[in-house]
Motif scaffolding. Structure first.
Motif, mmCIF file in Angstrom:
data_model
loop_
_atom_site.group_PDB
_atom_site.id
_atom_site.type_symbol
_atom_site.label_atom_id
_atom_site.label_comp_id
_atom_site.label_asym_id
_atom_site.label_seq_id
_atom_site.Cartn_x
_atom_site.Cartn_y
_atom_site.Cartn_z
ATOM 1 N N PHE A 45 0.851 -1.205 0.000
ATOM 2 C CA PHE A 45 0.000 0.000 0.000
ATOM 3 C C PHE A 45 0.886 1.254 0.000
ATOM 4 N N TYR A 46 1.918 1.279 0.836
ATOM 5 C CA TYR A 46 2.789 2.451 0.881
ATOM 6 C C TYR A 46 3.591 2.602 -0.413
ATOM 7 N N ARG A 47 3.882 1.475 -1.061
ATOM 8 C CA ARG A 47 4.545 1.544 -2.358
ATOM 9 C C ARG A 47 3.618 2.232 -3.373
ATOM 10 N N PRO A 56 3.948 13.564 -1.830
ATOM 11 C CA PRO A 56 4.741 14.576 -1.116
ATOM 12 C C PRO A 56 4.470 14.640 0.392
ATOM 13 N N LEU A 57 3.312 14.104 0.831
ATOM 14 C CA LEU A 57 3.013 14.149 2.266
ATOM 15 C C LEU A 57 3.853 13.139 3.053
ATOM 16 N N PHE A 58 4.388 12.141 2.363
ATOM 17 C CA PHE A 58 5.004 11.000 3.046
ATOM 18 C C PHE A 58 6.522 11.107 3.084
ATOM 19 N N PRO A 59 7.137 10.421 4.077
ATOM 20 C CA PRO A 59 8.603 10.475 4.185
ATOM 21 C C PRO A 59 9.268 9.642 3.096
ATOM 22 N N ASP A 60 10.592 9.791 2.962
ATOM 23 C CA ASP A 60 11.332 9.010 1.959
ATOM 24 C C ASP A 60 11.328 7.529 2.300
ATOM 25 N N GLN A 67 5.416 0.271 8.347
ATOM 26 C CA GLN A 67 5.416 -0.603 9.527
ATOM 27 C C GLN A 67 4.634 0.006 10.687
ATOM 28 N N ARG A 68 4.659 1.329 10.818
ATOM 29 C CA ARG A 68 3.834 1.961 11.864
ATOM 30 C C ARG A 68 2.360 1.758 11.550
ATOM 31 N N SER A 69 1.979 1.944 10.280
ATOM 32 C CA SER A 69 0.582 1.722 9.900
ATOM 33 C C SER A 69 0.197 0.255 10.070
ATOM 34 N N ALA A 70 1.092 -0.651 9.659
ATOM 35 C CA ALA A 70 0.778 -2.084 9.753
ATOM 36 C C ALA A 70 0.522 -2.485 11.200
ATOM 37 N N ARG A 100 -1.559 18.200 5.550
ATOM 38 C CA ARG A 100 -2.760 18.836 5.020
ATOM 39 C C ARG A 100 -3.527 17.807 4.199
ATOM 40 N N ILE A 101 -4.634 17.309 4.751
ATOM 41 C CA ILE A 101 -5.412 16.254 4.082
ATOM 42 C C ILE A 101 -6.785 16.816 3.709
ATOM 43 N N ASP A 102 -7.001 16.999 2.408
ATOM 44 C CA ASP A 102 -8.314 17.463 1.935
ATOM 45 C C ASP A 102 -9.046 16.283 1.274
ATOM 46 N N ALA A 104 -9.507 15.535 -1.800
ATOM 47 C CA ALA A 104 -8.775 14.921 -2.916
ATOM 48 C C ALA A 104 -7.671 13.998 -2.389
ATOM 49 N N ALA A 105 -7.010 14.412 -1.309
ATOM 50 C CA ALA A 105 -5.963 13.559 -0.721
ATOM 51 C C ALA A 105 -6.583 12.280 -0.168
ATOM 52 N N ARG A 106 -7.724 12.427 0.492
ATOM 53 C CA ARG A 106 -8.415 11.230 1.016
ATOM 54 C C ARG A 106 -8.755 10.278 -0.131
ATOM 55 N N ALA A 108 -7.314 9.975 -3.062
ATOM 56 C CA ALA A 108 -6.098 9.355 -3.607
ATOM 57 C C ALA A 108 -5.630 8.220 -2.689
ATOM 58 N N TRP A 109 -5.725 8.465 -1.384
ATOM 59 C CA TRP A 109 -5.335 7.445 -0.394
ATOM 60 C C TRP A 109 -6.238 6.216 -0.531
ATOM 61 N N LEU A 110 -7.564 6.463 -0.646
ATOM 62 C CA LEU A 110 -8.511 5.340 -0.790
ATOM 63 C C LEU A 110 -8.274 4.581 -2.094
ATOM 64 N N ARG A 136 -15.528 -0.600 3.427
ATOM 65 C CA ARG A 136 -16.501 0.351 3.992
ATOM 66 C C ARG A 136 -15.911 1.067 5.209
ATOM 67 N N TRP A 137 -15.205 0.311 6.040
ATOM 68 C CA TRP A 137 -14.594 0.916 7.225
ATOM 69 C C TRP A 137 -13.580 1.981 6.813
ATOM 70 N N LEU A 138 -12.721 1.650 5.837
ATOM 71 C CA LEU A 138 -11.713 2.615 5.370
ATOM 72 C C LEU A 138 -12.372 3.869 4.816
ATOM 73 N N TRP A 144 -12.637 11.096 8.778
ATOM 74 C CA TRP A 144 -12.215 11.736 10.035
ATOM 75 C C TRP A 144 -10.770 12.224 9.963
ATOM 76 N N MET A 145 -10.018 11.788 8.947
ATOM 77 C CA MET A 145 -8.629 12.243 8.778
ATOM 78 C C MET A 145 -8.571 13.534 7.955
ATOM 79 N N VAL A 146 -9.702 13.914 7.345
ATOM 80 C CA VAL A 146 -9.711 15.137 6.531
ATOM 81 C C VAL A 146 -9.633 16.344 7.464
HETATM 82 C C1 HEM Z 1 -8.866 4.948 7.475
HETATM 83 C C2 HEM Z 1 -8.097 6.033 7.447
HETATM 84 C C3 HEM Z 1 -6.659 6.066 7.908
HETATM 85 C C4 HEM Z 1 -6.006 5.281 8.820
HETATM 86 C C5 HEM Z 1 -6.559 4.129 9.661
HETATM 87 C C6 HEM Z 1 -4.635 5.747 8.871
HETATM 88 C C7 HEM Z 1 -3.654 5.213 9.670
HETATM 89 C C8 HEM Z 1 -2.390 5.728 9.828
HETATM 90 C C9 HEM Z 1 -1.424 5.276 10.797
HETATM 91 C C10 HEM Z 1 -1.657 4.158 11.815
HETATM 92 C C11 HEM Z 1 -0.322 6.039 10.636
HETATM 93 C C12 HEM Z 1 0.976 5.956 11.425
HETATM 94 C C13 HEM Z 1 0.980 6.988 12.522
HETATM 95 C C14 HEM Z 1 2.344 7.069 13.155
HETATM 96 O O1 HEM Z 1 3.208 7.763 12.620
HETATM 97 O O2 HEM Z 1 2.559 6.443 14.188
HETATM 98 C C15 HEM Z 1 -0.575 6.967 9.560
HETATM 99 C C16 HEM Z 1 0.322 7.889 9.093
HETATM 100 C C17 HEM Z 1 0.075 8.734 8.032
HETATM 101 N N1 HEM Z 1 -1.071 8.822 7.285
HETATM 102 FE FE1 HEM Z 1 -2.756 7.819 7.638
HETATM 103 N N2 HEM Z 1 -4.480 6.783 7.976
HETATM 104 C C18 HEM Z 1 -5.694 7.014 7.382
HETATM 105 C C19 HEM Z 1 -5.981 7.955 6.415
HETATM 106 C C20 HEM Z 1 -5.058 8.757 5.813
HETATM 107 C C21 HEM Z 1 -5.337 9.625 4.704
HETATM 108 C C22 HEM Z 1 -6.709 9.801 4.025
HETATM 109 C C23 HEM Z 1 -4.192 10.244 4.387
HETATM 110 C C24 HEM Z 1 -4.031 11.241 3.264
HETATM 111 C C25 HEM Z 1 -3.084 11.204 2.400
HETATM 112 C C26 HEM Z 1 -3.154 9.766 5.320
HETATM 113 C C27 HEM Z 1 -1.833 10.178 5.382
HETATM 114 C C28 HEM Z 1 -0.905 9.794 6.330
HETATM 115 C C29 HEM Z 1 0.418 10.360 6.453
HETATM 116 C C30 HEM Z 1 0.996 11.477 5.593
HETATM 117 C C31 HEM Z 1 1.048 9.688 7.518
HETATM 118 C C32 HEM Z 1 2.459 9.926 8.074
HETATM 119 C C33 HEM Z 1 3.461 9.020 7.456
HETATM 120 C C34 HEM Z 1 4.770 9.125 8.200
HETATM 121 O O3 HEM Z 1 5.301 10.231 8.347
HETATM 122 O O4 HEM Z 1 5.265 8.101 8.630
HETATM 123 N N3 HEM Z 1 -3.728 8.853 6.156
HETATM 124 N N4 HEM Z 1 -1.840 6.749 9.074
#
Ligand code: HEM
Length: 149
Positions: A45-47, A56-60, A67-70, A100-102, A104-106, A108-110, A136-138, A144-146
């Motif tokens: 997913f991150y790839r 551009p919102l994400f780190p290199d 792994q934090r998301s996982a 900054r999550i608007d 359109a960003a949401r 793209a993420w979905l 549906r959950w996502l 709520w992230m917007v």
């Molecule tokens: C169901 C919705 C979402 C969930 C469950 C979710 C979950 C997460 C989690 C668990 C993290 C890691 C937090 C940490 O650093 O410890 C994260 C980071 C992040 N998420 Fe989400 N996210 C969601 C939606 C979004 C959306 C819509 C965007 C828009 C682009 C987004 C952008 C980011 C960014 C930029 C990071 C930081 C990455 C980093 O610096 O490591 N997320 N998210």
């Protein structure tokens, strides 16, 4: 992490509907996939995010970021609370405020998650009968992230 979201982002947008009222995904998903498959799914997913308009919102280092998301998704899908154990309370809206999550960003993420889910039963043993509920959950939770208009 800001304690009061209006302190650092005076322009912050708060969705009127408030925190999402959506059923959590099936807790059987973790049992079918296991931790390693969830980590692999989030790495892919991150790839996809790295190739998307929101890159551009994400780190290199997208592997470490994935792994934090996982760790969060392991707990969400019925596994142990890895995220809380490693990083503390998820407080996800607050943790997303620096970005900054608007709408359109949401979207793209979905879209990136949808692409990964299309192959998830085949690649990571995601139980096919639970794909729709997870999607549906996502869809609902991501509202709520917007935080920007
Ligand atoms: C169901 C919705 C979402 C969930 C469950 C979710 C979950 C997460 C989690 C668990 C993290 C890691 C937090 C940490 O650093 O410890 C994260 C980071 C992040 N998420 Fe989400 N996210 C969601 C939606 C979004 C959306 C819509 C965007 C828009 C682009 C987004 C952008 C980011 C960014 C930029 C990071 C930081 C990455 C980093 O610096 O490591 N997320 N998210």
């Amino acid at each position: 992490m800001p304690t009061n979201e209006t302190d650092k982002r005076p322009d912050v947008f708060v969705p009127l509907a408030g925190p999402p009222q959506v059923a959590p995904p099936s807790q059987d998903i973790y049992a079918a996939m296991g931790e390693a498959n969830i980590f692999r799914m989030l790495e892919d997913f991150y790839r996809a995010l790295a190739q998307s308009p929101v890159h551009p919102l994400f780190p290199d280092d997208m592997v470490t970021a994935s792994q934090r998301s996982a760790a969060f998704f392991v707990g969400l899908l019925g596994g142990p609370p890895l995220y809380q154990q490693r990083y503390g309370h998820p407080a996800l809206r607050a943790r997303h405020l620096p970005f900054r999550i608007d709408d359109a960003a949401r979207q793209a993420w979905l879209d990136c998650f949808d692409a990964v889910l299309a192959k998830a039963p085949e690649l990571y043993s995601f139980p096919p009968q639970h794909v729709e509920g997870f999607r549906r959950w996502l869809h609902e939770f991501s509202r709520w992230m917007v935080n920007a208009k």
